[in-house]
Design an enzyme around this catalytic site. Structure first.
Site, PDB file in Angstrom:
ATOM      1  N   CYS A 274      -3.003  11.340   1.663  1.00 36.03           N
ATOM      2  CA  CYS A 274      -2.240  10.100   1.437  1.00 36.03           C
ATOM      3  C   CYS A 274      -0.795  10.361   1.026  1.00 36.03           C
ATOM      4  CB  CYS A 274      -2.917   9.294   0.338  1.00 36.03           C
ATOM      5  SG  CYS A 274      -4.625   8.992   0.689  1.00 36.03           S
TER       6      CYS A 274
ATOM      7  N   ARG B 213      -7.436  19.089   2.513  1.00 38.22           N
ATOM      8  CA  ARG B 213      -6.398  18.557   3.418  1.00 38.22           C
ATOM      9  C   ARG B 213      -5.014  18.601   2.765  1.00 38.22           C
ATOM     10  NH1 ARG B 213      -9.128  12.980   5.262  1.00 38.22           N
ATOM     11  NH2 ARG B 213      -9.995  13.165   3.174  1.00 38.22           N
TER      12      ARG B 213
ATOM     13  N   GLY C  42      -0.953  17.283  -2.541  1.00 40.75           N
ATOM     14  CA  GLY C  42      -1.767  17.400  -1.323  1.00 40.75           C
ATOM     15  C   GLY C  42      -2.550  16.132  -1.063  1.00 40.75           C
TER      16      GLY C  42
ATOM     17  N   LYS D 264       0.846  -1.205   0.000  1.00 41.68           N
ATOM     18  CA  LYS D 264       0.000   0.000   0.000  1.00 41.68           C
ATOM     19  C   LYS D 264       0.876   1.248   0.000  1.00 41.68           C
ATOM     20  CE  LYS D 264      -3.229   2.993   0.505  1.00 41.68           C
ATOM     21  NZ  LYS D 264      -4.140   3.336  -0.616  1.00 41.68           N
TER      22      LYS D 264
ATOM     23  N   ARG E  54       3.997   6.964  -6.580  1.00 36.82           N
ATOM     24  CA  ARG E  54       3.322   8.117  -7.194  1.00 36.82           C
ATOM     25  C   ARG E  54       3.996   9.419  -6.766  1.00 36.82           C
ATOM     26  NH1 ARG E  54      -1.148   9.011 -10.118  1.00 36.82           N
ATOM     27  NH2 ARG E  54      -2.746  10.494  -9.517  1.00 36.82           N
TER      28      ARG E  54
ATOM     29  N   ARG F  85       7.001   2.483 -22.858  1.00 33.07           N
ATOM     30  CA  ARG F  85       7.288   2.133 -21.453  1.00 33.07           C
ATOM     31  C   ARG F  85       7.616   3.358 -20.596  1.00 33.07           C
ATOM     32  NH1 ARG F  85       9.048  -1.395 -24.680  1.00 33.07           N
ATOM     33  NH2 ARG F  85      11.157  -0.557 -24.937  1.00 33.07           N
TER      34      ARG F  85
HETATM   35  N1  SAJ Z   1      -0.734  15.193  -8.404  1.00 33.02           N
HETATM   36  C1  SAJ Z   1       0.261  15.826  -9.159  1.00 33.02           C
HETATM   37  N2  SAJ Z   1       0.690  15.228 -10.300  1.00 33.02           N
HETATM   38  C2  SAJ Z   1       0.182  14.017 -10.716  1.00 33.02           C
HETATM   39  C3  SAJ Z   1      -0.826  13.395  -9.926  1.00 33.02           C
HETATM   40  C4  SAJ Z   1      -1.260  13.995  -8.776  1.00 33.02           C
HETATM   41  O1  SAJ Z   1       0.736  16.914  -8.819  1.00 33.02           O
HETATM   42  O2  SAJ Z   1       0.595  13.525 -11.762  1.00 33.02           O
HETATM   43  C5  SAJ Z   1      -1.155  15.816  -7.153  1.00 33.02           C
HETATM   44  C6  SAJ Z   1      -2.639  16.080  -7.078  1.00 33.02           C
HETATM   45  O3  SAJ Z   1      -2.939  17.368  -7.595  1.00 33.02           O
HETATM   46  C7  SAJ Z   1      -2.893  16.008  -5.575  1.00 33.02           C
HETATM   47  C8  SAJ Z   1      -1.890  14.965  -5.091  1.00 33.02           C
HETATM   48  O4  SAJ Z   1      -0.884  14.877  -6.099  1.00 33.02           O
HETATM   49  O5  SAJ Z   1      -2.591  17.246  -4.956  1.00 33.02           O
HETATM   50  C9  SAJ Z   1      -2.494  13.576  -4.840  1.00 33.02           C
HETATM   51  O6  SAJ Z   1      -3.194  13.244  -5.996  1.00 33.02           O
HETATM   52  P1  SAJ Z   1      -3.758  11.735  -6.242  1.00 33.02           P
HETATM   53  O7  SAJ Z   1      -4.421  11.709  -7.557  1.00 33.02           O
HETATM   54  O8  SAJ Z   1      -2.691  10.761  -5.972  1.00 33.02           O
HETATM   55  O9  SAJ Z   1      -4.929  11.639  -5.193  1.00 33.02           O
HETATM   56  P2  SAJ Z   1      -5.224  10.862  -3.852  1.00 33.02           P
HETATM   57  O10 SAJ Z   1      -4.206  11.179  -2.833  1.00 33.02           O
HETATM   58  O11 SAJ Z   1      -6.641  11.183  -3.572  1.00 33.02           O
HETATM   59  O12 SAJ Z   1      -5.221   9.257  -4.210  1.00 33.02           O
HETATM   60  C10 SAJ Z   1      -4.111   8.438  -4.018  1.00 33.02           C
HETATM   61  C11 SAJ Z   1      -4.286   7.307  -5.023  1.00 33.02           C
HETATM   62  N3  SAJ Z   1      -3.093   6.483  -5.021  1.00 33.02           N
HETATM   63  C12 SAJ Z   1      -2.509   6.245  -6.219  1.00 33.02           C
HETATM   64  O13 SAJ Z   1      -2.956   6.711  -7.262  1.00 33.02           O
HETATM   65  C13 SAJ Z   1      -1.300   5.373  -6.188  1.00 33.02           C
HETATM   66  C14 SAJ Z   1      -5.470   6.451  -4.631  1.00 33.02           C
HETATM   67  O14 SAJ Z   1      -5.552   5.300  -5.481  1.00 33.02           O
HETATM   68  C15 SAJ Z   1      -5.331   5.985  -3.204  1.00 33.02           C
HETATM   69  O15 SAJ Z   1      -6.468   5.190  -2.816  1.00 33.02           O
HETATM   70  C16 SAJ Z   1      -5.246   7.189  -2.305  1.00 33.02           C
HETATM   71  O16 SAJ Z   1      -4.091   7.969  -2.666  1.00 33.02           O
HETATM   72  C17 SAJ Z   1      -5.103   6.670  -0.882  1.00 33.02           C
HETATM   73  O17 SAJ Z   1      -6.182   6.612  -0.222  1.00 33.02           O
HETATM   74  O18 SAJ Z   1      -4.015   6.240  -0.505  1.00 33.02           O
END
Ligand code: SAJ
Length: 428
Positions: free
Chosen positions: A268, A336, A265, A214, A221, A254
Site C-alpha cells: 500500500c 511484498r 514496505g 483512501k 502515513r 497534538r
Molecule cells: N512503518 C514505519 N514506521 C511507522 C509505521 C510503519 O516504518 O511508523 C513501515 C512498516 O514497517 C511497513 C510500512 O511502513 O514496512 C507499512 O506499514 P503499515 O503499518 O502502514 O502497514 P500496511 O501497509 O499493512 O497498512 C496500511 C494501513 N494504512 C494506514 O495505517 C493509514 C492500513 O490501515 C491500510 O488498510 C493498508 O495500508 C491498505 O490496505 O491500504
C-alpha cells in the site's frame, strides 16, 4: 434493490478472492446473502471449495468453512456463474507497473467481467485502491460495453477498505467506512448493503472524494514516516537517540511522530502516494520526496553496517552478515516491497555471505542460531515480536565478530560486548 438488500435476497458476486475479496465475501455470506466468489486462479477456487484458505488470516478457516458448508458462499472461476447478480464487488490488485505507473489491467478485466454478467439495475462496487477519477472511468467502460446508463440503469460506488492484515475480520466490522457513489443513490445502496455487517461509522460522498480519501490516508502515513526518518538522520548528526526524542515530543497533546526504520514496505504505502498524484497535471514535491526518503532507508542502514565493519577493520568482502527478518513489518509473513529484502539485495554483492532468518517466512535459515553461526554482524530488519527477547549473550558466542545493527528499534539497550548501531540511534 433496497428491498432485496434489506431482505438479504440480493445475490452478490465478489470478483477477486484475495486478502480483501475473500474476507469480504465471507462477511456477506455470514450476514445471510448468497455470495458467488469469482476468482481466475482455478487452484485457489478448488482449495476454497474444500474450505481451505490460501491466505493466512486469524479466524479465516472457521469462517470460510461455515460460509461454504452453509452453501451461502460459492467459489467459482466460471464467469457464467455470476450472471445477473444484483451486486458485483470488485476486489482486485492495482499494482504499479515496471514503469512506476499504475497497472489498472486487473481492474479493467474485472470490470469487464462484471459488465458482461450484470443486468439492468445492478450495483457495482469497486473496493480496490485506485487513482482519483478511476471509478468514473470504469462507469464509462460499463456504459460502452452494456449500453446501460450510470445512475438510471446501474449503480456504481467506490468503497475502499482500511483493514490491517492480521486484524481483517475485526476491522471489517468495526472500522468506519466510506461509500463514494457516482450518484447519491448508489452510495446509499452500498451503505445499506455493508451495514449488514459493518458496525463502525459509515459515510457517503462522491466516488472521486472516496478515491482521494483512501489515498490521502496512506500518503499521510508515508509522508509522516519520511519525516520520522529525517528526524533519525538529524539524531545521527546531533548524537542523540531519536526514539527518546520522539517519545518525549509525542507527550505533546497534538504531536504524533511516527517511527523511523529501515524503510517502508507492503503493497500500500509504497504505491498509494504515486496513485494519488499520477492523474494530476503537475508534480507534488513533498509527496515525491517522502517516497525518496523512505526508499533510501535500506541504503542508510547499509551505511551503518559498513561503518561498523570499518571500525573493526573487517573488509566488507570478507564479512558474513546475518539478517533477522525479511517480512515488510513485524509479525507479518508478507514480503511484498519489503525494505529488508531491498537491504539484503543491497549488500549481497559487497559482502562474503548473507544469511537470512525470518520465523514467519519459509525458505530462510532453519534457526536463528544457524543464521548467526560464524557471522560478523547481525542486522535486525523486521520488528517481529520474537526478536524482542533474544539472548544476545548466547547468540554472540556463535558469532565470529559481534556487530549488531538495529533497523527497527527492536533493541532498547545494546548488549554488552557488541559494536551496536541503530537507525536513529545517534549516540552510538
Ligand atoms: N512503518 C514505519 N514506521 C511507522 C509505521 C510503519 O516504518 O511508523 C513501515 C512498516 O514497517 C511497513 C510500512 O511502513 O514496512 C507499512 O506499514 P503499515 O503499518 O502502514 O502497514 P500496511 O501497509 O499493512 O497498512 C496500511 C494501513 N494504512 C494506514 O495505517 C493509514 C492500513 O490501515 C491500510 O488498510 C493498508 O495500508 C491498505 O490496505 O491500504
Amino acid at each position: 434493490m433496497r428491498e432485496l438488500i434489506e431482505s438479504r435476497n440480493a445475490r452478490i458476486a465478489v470478483i477477486g478472492l484475495g486478502y480483501i475479496g475473500l474476507p469480504t465475501a465471507i462477511m456477506f455470506a455470514s450476514a445471510g446473502f448468497e455470495v458467488t466468489g469469482f476468482e481466475v486462479r482455478e487452484e485457489v477456487v478448488e482449495r476454497l471449495k474444500n474450505g481451505t484458505s490460501h491466505i493466512a488470516e486469524p479466524g479465516i478457516e472457521d469462517l470460510l468453512g461455515e460460509a461454504i458448508e452453509s452453501g451461502r458462499l460459492n467459489p467459482t472461476s466460471n464467469p457464467e456463474d455470476i450472471r445477473d447478480r444484483d451486486v458485483y464487488v470488485v476486489c482486485v490488485q492495482t499494482p504499479l507497473g515496471d514503469d512506476g505507473t499504475p497497472d489498472l489491467s486487473y481492474l479493467e478485466s474485472a470490470v469487464k467481467t462484471a459488465a458482461k454478467a450484470m443486468k439492468k439495475g445492478s450495483l457495482i462496487i469497486i473496493e480496490s485502491t485506485v487513482p482519483p477519477l478511476t471509478t468514473l472511468k470504469m462507469a464509462g467502460l460499463i456504459e460502452e460495453l452494456t449500453g446501460l446508463k450510470r445512475g438510471d440503469d446501474f449503480y456504481m460506488v467506490h468503497a475502499p477498505e482500511r483493514v490491517m492484515p492480521g486484524r481483517i475480520f475485526k476491522e471489517l466490522v468495526y472500522n468506519s467506512r466510506i461509500f463514494g457513489g457516482v450518484t447519491p443513490e448508489s452510495a446509499e445502496l452500498a451503505e445499506l448493503l455493508y451495514r449488514s455487517f459493518v458496525k463502525g461509522q459509515t459515510f457517503k460522498t462522491s466516488s472521486t472524494v472516496s478515491e482521494v480519501v483512501k489515498l490521502m490516508e496512506n500518503t499521510f502515513r508515508d509522508v509522516n514516516i519520511a519525516l520520522a526518518n529525517e528526524f533519525a538522520f538529524l539524531a545521527h548528526q546531533y548524537g542523540i537517540d531519536v526514539f527518546e526524542a520522539i517519545e518525549l515530543a509525542n507527550t505533546h497533546p497534538r504531536v504524533r511522530i511516527h517511527t523511523p526504520g529501515i524503510g517502508v514496505g507492503g503493497h500500500c504505502l509504497p504505491k498509494d502516494p504515486h496513485l494519488l498524484v499520477w492523474p494530476a497535471k503537475e508534480d507534488f514535491g513533498l509527496i515525491k520526496l517522502a517516497r525518496e526518503i523512505n526508499d533510501s532507508m535500506p541504503l542508510f542502514t547499509k551505511d551503518l553496517l559498513f561503518e561498523a565493519l570499518k571500525t573493526l577493520n573487517i573488509p566488507p568482502e570478507e564479512a558474513k552478515v546475518a539478517v533477522f527478518g525479511i517480512a515488510y513489518k513485524g509479525d507479518s509473513d508478507d514480503t511484498r516491497n519489503s525494505p529488508a529484502l531491498t537491504f539484503v539485495e543491497g549488500i549481497r554483492e559487497d559482502v562474503a555471505e548473507v544469511r537470512t532468518y525470518d520465523p514467519l517466512v519459509p525458505g530462510t535459515s532453519r534457526s536463528i542460531e544457524e543464521a548467526a553461526e560464524g557471522s560478523d554482524a547481525v542486522v535486525i530488519a523486521t520488528d517481529h515480536s520474537a526478536f524482542k527477547s533474544l539472548n544476545w549473550e548466547e547468540l554472540g558466542k556463535l558469532m565470529r565478530t559481534r556487530i549488531l545493527i538495529d533497523g527497527r528499534h527492536v533493541v532498547e539497550n545494546p548488549p554488552r560486548g557488541f559494536l551496536f548501531k541503530g537507525v536513529g540511534r545517534g549516540e552510538y
